[in-house]
Design an enzyme around this catalytic site. Structure first.
Site, PDB file in Angstrom:
ATOM      1  N   ASP A 113      21.376  17.278-108.237  1.00 20.60           N
ATOM      2  CA  ASP A 113      20.363  18.267-108.610  1.00 20.60           C
ATOM      3  C   ASP A 113      20.898  19.120-109.756  1.00 20.60           C
ATOM      4  O   ASP A 113      22.112  19.306-109.890  1.00 20.60           O
ATOM      5  CB  ASP A 113      20.061  19.200-107.431  1.00 20.60           C
ATOM      6  CG  ASP A 113      19.219  18.532-106.340  1.00 20.60           C
ATOM      7  OD1 ASP A 113      18.747  17.400-106.540  1.00 20.60           O
ATOM      8  OD2 ASP A 113      19.042  19.168-105.280  1.00 20.60           O
ATOM      9  N   ARG A 166      15.641  12.489-113.291  1.00 19.07           N
ATOM     10  CA  ARG A 166      14.510  13.153-112.637  1.00 19.07           C
ATOM     11  C   ARG A 166      14.103  14.305-113.561  1.00 19.07           C
ATOM     12  O   ARG A 166      14.960  15.093-113.965  1.00 19.07           O
ATOM     13  CB  ARG A 166      14.936  13.708-111.274  1.00 19.07           C
ATOM     14  CG  ARG A 166      13.861  14.593-110.631  1.00 19.07           C
ATOM     15  CD  ARG A 166      14.449  15.533-109.591  1.00 19.07           C
ATOM     16  NE  ARG A 166      14.912  14.857-108.389  1.00 19.07           N
ATOM     17  CZ  ARG A 166      15.841  15.363-107.577  1.00 19.07           C
ATOM     18  NH1 ARG A 166      16.409  16.529-107.840  1.00 19.07           N
ATOM     19  NH2 ARG A 166      16.212  14.703-106.505  1.00 19.07           N
TER      20      ARG A 166
HETATM   21  C1  LIG Z   1      11.619  16.088-105.961  1.00 21.00           C
HETATM   22  C2  LIG Z   1      11.910  17.385-106.644  1.00 21.00           C
HETATM   23  C3  LIG Z   1      13.212  17.708-106.949  1.00 21.00           C
HETATM   24  C4  LIG Z   1      13.498  18.902-107.614  1.00 21.00           C
HETATM   25  N1  LIG Z   1      14.771  19.151-108.038  1.00 21.00           N
HETATM   26  C5  LIG Z   1      15.018  20.248-108.809  1.00 21.00           C
HETATM   27  C6  LIG Z   1      16.288  20.460-109.408  1.00 21.00           C
HETATM   28  O1  LIG Z   1      17.212  19.664-109.258  1.00 21.00           O
HETATM   29  N2  LIG Z   1      16.451  21.579-110.159  1.00 21.00           N
HETATM   30  C7  LIG Z   1      15.441  22.488-110.378  1.00 21.00           C
HETATM   31  O2  LIG Z   1      15.634  23.471-111.108  1.00 21.00           O
HETATM   32  N3  LIG Z   1      14.235  22.308-109.801  1.00 21.00           N
HETATM   33  C8  LIG Z   1      13.994  21.225-109.032  1.00 21.00           C
HETATM   34  N4  LIG Z   1      12.740  21.034-108.486  1.00 21.00           N
HETATM   35  C9  LIG Z   1      11.758  22.152-108.477  1.00 21.00           C
HETATM   36  C10 LIG Z   1      10.940  22.217-109.747  1.00 21.00           C
HETATM   37  O3  LIG Z   1      11.758  22.635-110.807  1.00 21.00           O
HETATM   38  C11 LIG Z   1       9.751  23.188-109.599  1.00 21.00           C
HETATM   39  O4  LIG Z   1      10.237  24.454-109.328  1.00 21.00           O
HETATM   40  C12 LIG Z   1       8.774  22.807-108.508  1.00 21.00           C
HETATM   41  O5  LIG Z   1       8.579  21.437-108.452  1.00 21.00           O
HETATM   42  C13 LIG Z   1       7.392  23.471-108.759  1.00 21.00           C
HETATM   43  O6  LIG Z   1       6.878  23.072-109.985  1.00 21.00           O
HETATM   44  P1  LIG Z   1       5.747  21.946-110.178  1.00 21.00           P
HETATM   45  O7  LIG Z   1       6.305  20.940-111.137  1.00 21.00           O
HETATM   46  O8  LIG Z   1       5.297  21.409-108.919  1.00 21.00           O
HETATM   47  O9  LIG Z   1       4.597  22.675-111.001  1.00 21.00           O
HETATM   48  P2  LIG Z   1       3.771  23.994-110.724  1.00 21.00           P
HETATM   49  O10 LIG Z   1       2.932  24.190-111.942  1.00 21.00           O
HETATM   50  O11 LIG Z   1       4.671  25.094-110.297  1.00 21.00           O
HETATM   51  O12 LIG Z   1       2.858  23.622-109.480  1.00 21.00           O
HETATM   52  C14 LIG Z   1       1.784  22.686-109.559  1.00 21.00           C
HETATM   53  C15 LIG Z   1       1.028  22.737-108.242  1.00 21.00           C
HETATM   54  O13 LIG Z   1       1.868  22.275-107.166  1.00 21.00           O
HETATM   55  C16 LIG Z   1       1.699  23.035-105.990  1.00 21.00           C
HETATM   56  N5  LIG Z   1       2.961  23.755-105.701  1.00 21.00           N
HETATM   57  C17 LIG Z   1       4.044  23.858-106.490  1.00 21.00           C
HETATM   58  N6  LIG Z   1       5.036  24.552-105.886  1.00 21.00           N
HETATM   59  C18 LIG Z   1       4.552  24.892-104.672  1.00 21.00           C
HETATM   60  C19 LIG Z   1       5.088  25.608-103.556  1.00 21.00           C
HETATM   61  N7  LIG Z   1       6.340  26.106-103.584  1.00 21.00           N
HETATM   62  N8  LIG Z   1       4.327  25.785-102.457  1.00 21.00           N
HETATM   63  C20 LIG Z   1       3.064  25.279-102.405  1.00 21.00           C
HETATM   64  N9  LIG Z   1       2.504  24.568-103.428  1.00 21.00           N
HETATM   65  C21 LIG Z   1       3.223  24.381-104.533  1.00 21.00           C
HETATM   66  C22 LIG Z   1       0.574  23.997-106.295  1.00 21.00           C
HETATM   67  O14 LIG Z   1      -0.628  23.384-105.908  1.00 21.00           O
HETATM   68  C23 LIG Z   1       0.636  24.146-107.800  1.00 21.00           C
HETATM   69  O15 LIG Z   1      -0.589  24.524-108.361  1.00 21.00           O
HETATM   70  C24 LIG Z   1      12.442  19.823-107.880  1.00 21.00           C
HETATM   71  C25 LIG Z   1      11.125  19.485-107.576  1.00 21.00           C
HETATM   72  C26 LIG Z   1      10.842  18.280-106.976  1.00 21.00           C
HETATM   73  C27 LIG Z   1       9.415  17.934-106.704  1.00 21.00           C
END
Ligand SMILES: Cc1cc2nc3c(=O)[nH]c(=O)nc-3n(C[C@H](O)[C@H](O)[C@H](O)COP(=O)(O)OP(=O)(O)OC[C@H]3O[C@@H](n4cnc5c(N)ncnc54)[C@H](O)[C@@H]3O)c2cc1C
Length: 303
Positions: A113, A166
Site C-alpha cells: 500500500d 493499483r
Molecule cells: C482497493 C483499494 C485500495 C486502496 N489502497 C490505498 C492506498 O494504498 N493508499 C491510499 O492512499 N489510498 C488507498 N485507497 C483509498 C483511496 O485512496 C480513496 O481514499 C478511497 O478509495 C475513496 O475514493 P474513491 O476513489 O472511492 O472516490 P470518491 O470520489 O471519494 O468516492 C466515490 C464514491 O464512492 C463511495 N465512497 C467512497 N468512499 C466511501 C466511504 N468511505 N464510505 C462510503 N462510501 C464511500 C461514495 O458513493 C462516493 O460517492 C484504496 C482504495 C481501494 C478501493
C-alpha cells in the site's frame, strides 16, 4: 478510547471484516463464492518498536500460510510502516524479505500500500532493493495516488520496470504543494494514469492468474462510477481482454457496483481489512465521506 466503545466497533465493522484471521477468511470465502477475488490486510501501521514490527510480520506470514492452506482466492496488502519503515529502513527490508520469500513459496502476490508522502520515496527505494534481491513484478506491486502532483512521473518510471500498479485517489491529508487541492483535478489525473497503464497493458501480456492471486498490470481501485466507466471504455477501445485489468473496492463500500461488474464479466477484487488495529483505517473511511462522520457522531450521542 474509541476502540473501547462497543458501538464504535459496530460501526467500524461495516468496513472491517473481523477482528481475527478466521473471521476474515470466512468473509473471503463468501466473496469468492460471489465471483470476487480478495486482498487481505491484517490491519496495522506505524509500529513503534522492533518487537511490534516483528509481530506484524509474523501476522502477515500467518495470513499467507492460511491463504495457502485454505485455498481461497486471495493475496495480501501490507504497509511499510506496519513492518518498521518508520523505525529503521534495514529492519523493514528484512521483514519485507521474509514476507516476499514466504509469499513466493506459496505463489501469492503482495501489494505494498502507499502511505502518506513522508514514505513515498522510501517505498520506491525499498522496491529497488527487492528487485535487486530477485523479486519481480510477478511477486509484488505498488500503489500510485492520483491526488499527488508527482504521480504521473512516478508512474511512467514504474511502468518502465513493468510494476503491477493499483491506482487510487489517495487517502491522506496532503498539502497543496504536493497534492491537487481540487477533486476534479485528482479525478482527471486518475483517468490519465489509468490510460497510461492501459496503454502499457496493451503492449504487454499480463493477465489475472487462474487462481485469482496475481493481478494483471492495472488495478482500478475506486468506487467512483465515472472513473470505472472511463477505464472500461478506454480498455475496450484498445481491445483488452477483461482479465488484463481489474477493479478493486474496499470491503463494505459499493457492493452493488461490485456485483454488477462481476455480472458483466469484469475481474473484481475486494480489499478485506481485519484485526484489532482498525482505528486509523476506520478514521480514513469516515473522513472520505461526511455522511459517515454524521452517522458516527449521532450514534455517539445515542450511546
Ligand atoms: C482497493 C483499494 C485500495 C486502496 N489502497 C490505498 C492506498 O494504498 N493508499 C491510499 O492512499 N489510498 C488507498 N485507497 C483509498 C483511496 O485512496 C480513496 O481514499 C478511497 O478509495 C475513496 O475514493 P474513491 O476513489 O472511492 O472516490 P470518491 O470520489 O471519494 O468516492 C466515490 C464514491 O464512492 C463511495 N465512497 C467512497 N468512499 C466511501 C466511504 N468511505 N464510505 C462510503 N462510501 C464511500 C461514495 O458513493 C462516493 O460517492 C484504496 C482504495 C481501494 C478501493
Amino acid at each position: 478510547m474509541v476502540m473501547g466503545w462497543p458501538f464504535a466497533w459496530r460501526l467500524a465493522s461495516r468496513f472491517v471484516a473481523g477482528q481475527n484471521l478466521e473471521q476474515a477468511i470466512s468473509v473471503v470465502r463468501e466473496l469468492n463464492s460471489a465471483g470476487i477475488n480478495t486482498t487481505l490486510d491484517h490491519l496495522g501501521e506505524h509500529t513503534s518498536t522492533a518487537e511490534e514490527s516483528a509481530q506484524a510480520t509474523a501476522d502477515i506470514l500467518a495470513t499467507l500460510d492460511e491463504i495457502q492452506r485454505s485455498g481461497v482466492r486471495a493475496n495480501v496488502s501490507i504497509k511499510l510502516t506496519q513492518i518498521g519503515i518508520g523505525l529503521d529502513e534495514a529492519l523493514c527490508r528484512d521483514n519485507l524479505l521474509r514476507i516476499l520469500q514466504r509469499a513466493r513459496e506459496h505463489g501469492i502476490f503482495v501489494r505494498i500500500d502507499m502511505e502518506d508522502t513522508p514514505y513515498t520515496d522510501v517505498t520506491f527505494a525499498i522496491q529497488s532493493a527487492m528487485l535487486a534481491r530477485g523479486f519481480t513484478s510477478e511477486h509484488f506491486g505498488l500503489v500510485v495516488q492520483a491526488y499527488l502532483l508527482r504521480s504521473e512521473a512516478d508512474l511512467k518510471r514504474l511502468l518502465e520496470m513493468k510494476t503491477r500498479l493499483r491506482i487510487v485517489k489517495g487517502a491522506y491529508n496532503e498539502s497543496p504543494e504536493k497534492a491537487f487541492p481540487k477533486k476534479e483535478d485528482t479525478d482527471a489525473n486518475y483517468d490519465l494514469l489509468a490510460k497510461l497503464v492501459l496503454d502499457q497493458a496493451a503492449a504487454s501480456d499480463y493477465h489475472l492468474s487462474a487462481d485469482g492471486r496475481t493481478p494483471a498490470l492495472l488495478a482500478v481501485a475506486t468506487h467512483d462510477d465515472k472513473r470505472i466507466q472511463f477505464a472500461i471504455s478506454y480498455a475496450n477501445k484498445l481491445g483488452l481482454a477483461q482479465d488484463m485489468y481489474e477493479f478493486q473496492m474496499l470491503y463494505g463500500i459499493r457492493r452493488d457496483v461490485q456485483t454488477k461488474l462481476v455480472k458483466d464479466g469484469y475481474s473484481v477484487r475486494v480489499y478485506v481489512p481485519f484485526g484489532t488495529r482498525w482505528y486509523p483505517y476506520f478514521m480514513r473511511r469516515l473522513a472520505e465521506r461526511p455522511a459517515n462522520v454524521w452517522f458516527f457522531v449521532s450514534n455517539f450521542f445515542r450511546a
